[in-house]
Design a protein around this motif. Structure first.
Motif, PDB file in Angstrom:
ATOM      1  N   THR A  88      -0.904   6.396  14.510  1.00  0.00           N
ATOM      2  CA  THR A  88      -0.350   5.231  14.056  1.00  0.00           C
ATOM      3  C   THR A  88      -0.040   4.425  13.405  1.00  0.00           C
ATOM      4  N   GLN A  89       0.937   3.749  12.518  1.00  0.00           N
ATOM      5  CA  GLN A  89       0.979   3.347  11.664  1.00  0.00           C
ATOM      6  C   GLN A  89       1.396   1.692  11.764  1.00  0.00           C
ATOM      7  N   GLY A  90       1.037   1.378  13.569  1.00  0.00           N
ATOM      8  CA  GLY A  90       0.966   0.043  13.593  1.00  0.00           C
ATOM      9  C   GLY A  90       0.427  -1.287  13.236  1.00  0.00           C
ATOM     10  N   PHE A  91      -0.810  -0.489  12.320  1.00  0.00           N
ATOM     11  CA  PHE A  91      -1.451  -2.077  11.400  1.00  0.00           C
ATOM     12  C   PHE A  91      -1.362  -1.955  10.119  1.00  0.00           C
ATOM     13  N   SER A  92       0.158  -1.526   9.373  1.00  0.00           N
ATOM     14  CA  SER A  92       0.216  -1.693   8.352  1.00  0.00           C
ATOM     15  C   SER A  92       1.195  -3.439   8.160  1.00  0.00           C
ATOM     16  N   PRO A  93       1.418  -4.429   8.058  1.00  0.00           N
ATOM     17  CA  PRO A  93       1.538  -6.022   8.206  1.00  0.00           C
ATOM     18  C   PRO A  93       3.187  -4.763   8.051  1.00  0.00           C
ATOM     19  N   THR A  94       3.791  -3.925   6.795  1.00  0.00           N
ATOM     20  CA  THR A  94       4.886  -4.195   6.031  1.00  0.00           C
ATOM     21  C   THR A  94       5.749  -2.611   7.270  1.00  0.00           C
ATOM     22  N   PHE A  95       4.629  -1.686   7.993  1.00  0.00           N
ATOM     23  CA  PHE A  95       5.489  -0.911   9.005  1.00  0.00           C
ATOM     24  C   PHE A  95       5.709  -1.900  10.185  1.00  0.00           C
ATOM     25  N   GLY A 375     -18.572  -2.041  -2.681  1.00  0.00           N
ATOM     26  CA  GLY A 375     -18.984  -1.273  -3.425  1.00  0.00           C
ATOM     27  C   GLY A 375     -19.080   0.007  -4.638  1.00  0.00           C
ATOM     28  N   ILE A 376     -17.674   0.148  -4.325  1.00  0.00           N
ATOM     29  CA  ILE A 376     -17.332   1.843  -4.658  1.00  0.00           C
ATOM     30  C   ILE A 376     -16.962   0.721  -6.167  1.00  0.00           C
ATOM     31  N   ASP A 377     -16.291   0.025  -6.011  1.00  0.00           N
ATOM     32  CA  ASP A 377     -15.287  -0.625  -7.772  1.00  0.00           C
ATOM     33  C   ASP A 377     -14.555   0.328  -8.739  1.00  0.00           C
ATOM     34  N   PRO A 378     -13.593   0.848  -7.574  1.00  0.00           N
ATOM     35  CA  PRO A 378     -13.291   2.018  -7.876  1.00  0.00           C
ATOM     36  C   PRO A 378     -12.048   1.784  -9.436  1.00  0.00           C
ATOM     37  N   ASP A 379     -11.607   2.803 -10.068  1.00  0.00           N
ATOM     38  CA  ASP A 379     -10.768   2.172 -11.361  1.00  0.00           C
ATOM     39  C   ASP A 379      -9.394   2.956 -11.307  1.00  0.00           C
ATOM     40  N   LEU A 380      -9.075   2.969 -10.502  1.00  0.00           N
ATOM     41  CA  LEU A 380      -7.705   4.718  -9.929  1.00  0.00           C
ATOM     42  C   LEU A 380      -7.726   4.839  -8.649  1.00  0.00           C
ATOM     43  N   VAL A 381      -6.327   4.116  -8.258  1.00  0.00           N
ATOM     44  CA  VAL A 381      -5.948   3.778  -6.658  1.00  0.00           C
ATOM     45  C   VAL A 381      -4.760   4.339  -6.495  1.00  0.00           C
ATOM     46  N   ILE A 382      -4.782   5.925  -5.624  1.00  0.00           N
ATOM     47  CA  ILE A 382      -3.579   6.454  -5.614  1.00  0.00           C
ATOM     48  C   ILE A 382      -3.209   6.296  -3.990  1.00  0.00           C
ATOM     49  N   VAL A 383      -2.226   5.781  -4.355  1.00  0.00           N
ATOM     50  CA  VAL A 383      -1.535   5.317  -3.099  1.00  0.00           C
ATOM     51  C   VAL A 383      -0.633   6.362  -1.994  1.00  0.00           C
ATOM     52  N   MET A 384      -0.603   6.689  -1.023  1.00  0.00           N
ATOM     53  CA  MET A 384      -0.041   7.959  -0.447  1.00  0.00           C
ATOM     54  C   MET A 384       1.521   8.233  -0.337  1.00  0.00           C
ATOM     55  N   ASN A 385       1.977   6.486   0.322  1.00  0.00           N
ATOM     56  CA  ASN A 385       3.223   6.364   0.147  1.00  0.00           C
ATOM     57  C   ASN A 385       3.469   4.790  -0.350  1.00  0.00           C
ATOM     58  N   ALA A 386       4.370   5.233  -1.386  1.00  0.00           N
ATOM     59  CA  ALA A 386       4.671   3.868  -2.401  1.00  0.00           C
ATOM     60  C   ALA A 386       5.231   2.678  -1.455  1.00  0.00           C
ATOM     61  N   ALA A 387       6.248   2.998  -0.143  1.00  0.00           N
ATOM     62  CA  ALA A 387       6.147   1.677   0.743  1.00  0.00           C
ATOM     63  C   ALA A 387       5.316   0.690   1.000  1.00  0.00           C
ATOM     64  N   TYR A 388       4.051   1.391   0.594  1.00  0.00           N
ATOM     65  CA  TYR A 388       2.671   0.202   1.369  1.00  0.00           C
ATOM     66  C   TYR A 388       2.255  -0.211   0.360  1.00  0.00           C
ATOM     67  N   CYS A 389       2.600  -0.522  -0.798  1.00  0.00           N
ATOM     68  CA  CYS A 389       1.849  -0.658  -2.645  1.00  0.00           C
ATOM     69  C   CYS A 389       1.987  -2.237  -2.420  1.00  0.00           C
ATOM     70  N   THR A 390       2.927  -2.508  -2.365  1.00  0.00           N
ATOM     71  CA  THR A 390       2.874  -4.451  -2.470  1.00  0.00           C
ATOM     72  C   THR A 390       1.762  -4.969  -0.898  1.00  0.00           C
ATOM     73  N   ILE A 401     -10.914  -6.295  -6.946  1.00  0.00           N
ATOM     74  CA  ILE A 401     -10.762  -5.128  -6.974  1.00  0.00           C
ATOM     75  C   ILE A 401      -9.368  -4.590  -8.316  1.00  0.00           C
ATOM     76  N   ALA A 402     -10.055  -4.815  -9.336  1.00  0.00           N
ATOM     77  CA  ALA A 402      -8.536  -4.638 -10.526  1.00  0.00           C
ATOM     78  C   ALA A 402      -8.356  -3.730 -10.960  1.00  0.00           C
ATOM     79  N   ALA A 403      -8.987  -2.251 -10.001  1.00  0.00           N
ATOM     80  CA  ALA A 403      -7.610  -1.259 -10.241  1.00  0.00           C
ATOM     81  C   ALA A 403      -6.795  -1.148 -10.197  1.00  0.00           C
ATOM     82  N   GLN A 404      -6.307   0.084 -11.254  1.00  0.00           N
ATOM     83  CA  GLN A 404      -5.361   0.685 -11.289  1.00  0.00           C
ATOM     84  C   GLN A 404      -4.557   1.109 -10.229  1.00  0.00           C
ATOM     85  N   VAL A 405      -2.998   1.283  -9.651  1.00  0.00           N
ATOM     86  CA  VAL A 405      -2.694   1.513  -8.554  1.00  0.00           C
ATOM     87  C   VAL A 405      -1.325   2.001  -8.809  1.00  0.00           C
ATOM     88  N   VAL A 406      -1.242   3.647  -8.690  1.00  0.00           N
ATOM     89  CA  VAL A 406       0.164   5.183  -8.894  1.00  0.00           C
ATOM     90  C   VAL A 406       0.472   4.422  -7.586  1.00  0.00           C
TER      91      VAL A 406
END
Length: 408
Positions: A88-95, A375-390, A401-406
């Motif tokens: 299910t993708q229904g937990f995403s507000p975008t979807f 707790g991880i404080d990532p530097d780079l977040v890779i988003v699997m689907n660009a539709a959910y970037c926002t 968290i001020a990570a780079q998002v690609v």
């Protein structure tokens, strides 16, 4: 995921030598990948169990006859579709917004109010709930991964019946005004046989809307979207190959649309001569030459894009940066399967609470909740689907968290 009955039988490792959509033997191998998980959305309790997932091979094959692309090494029945399958993708507000809008458009366009609706491959039943709630429709859904208890208290559930099984024509025990099949056909290798089963389920004399939604294979071909190639998806369609298949199966295509940022194809059909309200039958463009040209260079382009991502992740890790992936579905499994060093990914995040605490099929990565990123404080977040970037960037900002998002 959603799935329905299949009829082709295959000997393990035997390659299909005829196109499942048109029967042509004019086939060309266009991409190969070995030893990938055959089930991308199963829930595993720990890394050991996840690493032991059954594996299979991908041999993408192009049919010059109809333009269809399929995995000739696919073994029907190898993938598990059960209560452990969490798609299910229904937990995403975008979807959820997209899903609601799609349901309302179908209701408004085709006057689906107080009607009888069948969905083959209904997953957990979210779309049927929308069709029931928004249009007062009586809905029947069939899927081996259905969980009736999950939806029993949702708005519209009183008019929704779910059958946890594979679809057979005898389940269509009445005339339906609409037959829906979303994100299922790509899981079916014997495509023509499957559509023939759907056609057989149409009550004689009725003229239902037949609505299918599938991933758009043109995106794979034009963008070298390797993350959209995984074992469960054994069938890949463009506009032309989709229309040709439905015509061969005895349907009358009405229109094909690209949706969800060009990621999905939808086709609307009926049977027989369309009514005036339906509009004229669709005359599709012949895209076979274009598809053949793109398919011929696909392997080279996929390899280049996979290498770029592997290099990007390796460089980040070498610089001491923490790298996480957002999204633990099939795209993530395909992405991790392509990496020479998947261990360089520090975590995999998913907003679906039903997946959190489980392990990724194949790689064994723990699936964590977004809140654990603090707790991880990532530097780079890779988003699997660009539709959910926002929405993901908003979630990260809310956690400070001020990570780079690609995005892929």
């Amino acid at each position: 995921m959603n799935i329905a009955t299949t009829t082709i039988t295959q000997v393990q490792h035997e390659l299909l030598c005829a196109c499942p959509s048109c029967g042509s033997a004019e086939l060309s191998g266009i991409y190969a990948q070995d030893d990938v998980p055959v089930s991308s959305c199963l829930l595993f309790e720990n890394a050991t169990a996840a690493a032991a997932v059954e594996r299979g091979d991908i041999r993408l094959t192009h049919c010059a006859g109809c333009g269809f692309i399929f995995n000739a090494a696919f073994r029907a029945g190898a993938s598990e579709y059960s209560e452990r399958y969490e798609e299910t993708q229904g937990f995403s507000p975008t979807f959820s917004r997209f899903h609601t809008r799609l349901a309302q458009e179908l209701i408004d366009t085709h006057d689906l109010n107080g009607k009888e609706i069948l969905e083959v491959g209904c997953g957990k039943g979210e779309f049927l709930l929308l069709l029931s709630h928004l249009g007062g429709n009586n809905c029947l859904g069939v899927d081996p991964s259905a969980l009736p208890d999950r939806i029993k208290d949702a708005p519209g559930a009183e008019r929704v019946t779910l059958i946890r099984d594979f679809f057979t024509p005898d389940m269509a025990d009445r005339a339906f005004d609409a037959i829906i099949c979303k994100m299922t056909l790509e899981h079916i290798i014997d495509t023509l046989d499957f559509l023939s089963v759907i056609r057989e389920a149409v009550t004689e004399g009725s003229q239902p809307l037949v609505f299918f939604q599938i991933p758009n294979a043109m995106r794979i071909l034009t963008d070298a979207a390797f993350e959209d190639i995984y074992y469960e998806h054994c069938s890949y369609f463009t506009d032309g190959s989709l229309v040709r298949l439905f015509e061969k199966a005895g349907f009358t295509p009405l229109r094909v649309l690209h949706q969800y940022e060009d990621q999905y194809l939808t086709i609307e059909c009926t049977v027989g001569e369309p009514t005036a309200a339906m509009g004229p039958a669709l005359v599709a463009d012949d895209d076979r030459a274009e598809i053949a040209s793109l398919a011929a260079v696909l392997a080279q382009r996929l390899a280049g894009r996979q290498a770029e991502w592997a290099q990007k992740i390796a460089a980040a890790a070498e610089a001491g940066k923490k790298v996480v992936m957002w999204g633990s579905g099939s795209k993530a499994v395909a992405f991790l399967s392509s990496l020479p060093a998947p261990q360089l990914i520090d975590a995999v995040v998913d907003i679906n609470p039903n997946k959190q605490g489980s392990a990724m099929p194949g790689s064994g990565h723990d699936i964590i909740a977004p809140s654990e990123l603090i707790g991880i404080d990532p530097d780079l977040v890779i988003v699997m689907n660009a539709a959910y970037c926002t929405e993901i960037m908003e979630d990260l900002a809310s956690m400070g968290i001020a990570a780079q998002v690609v995005a892929l």
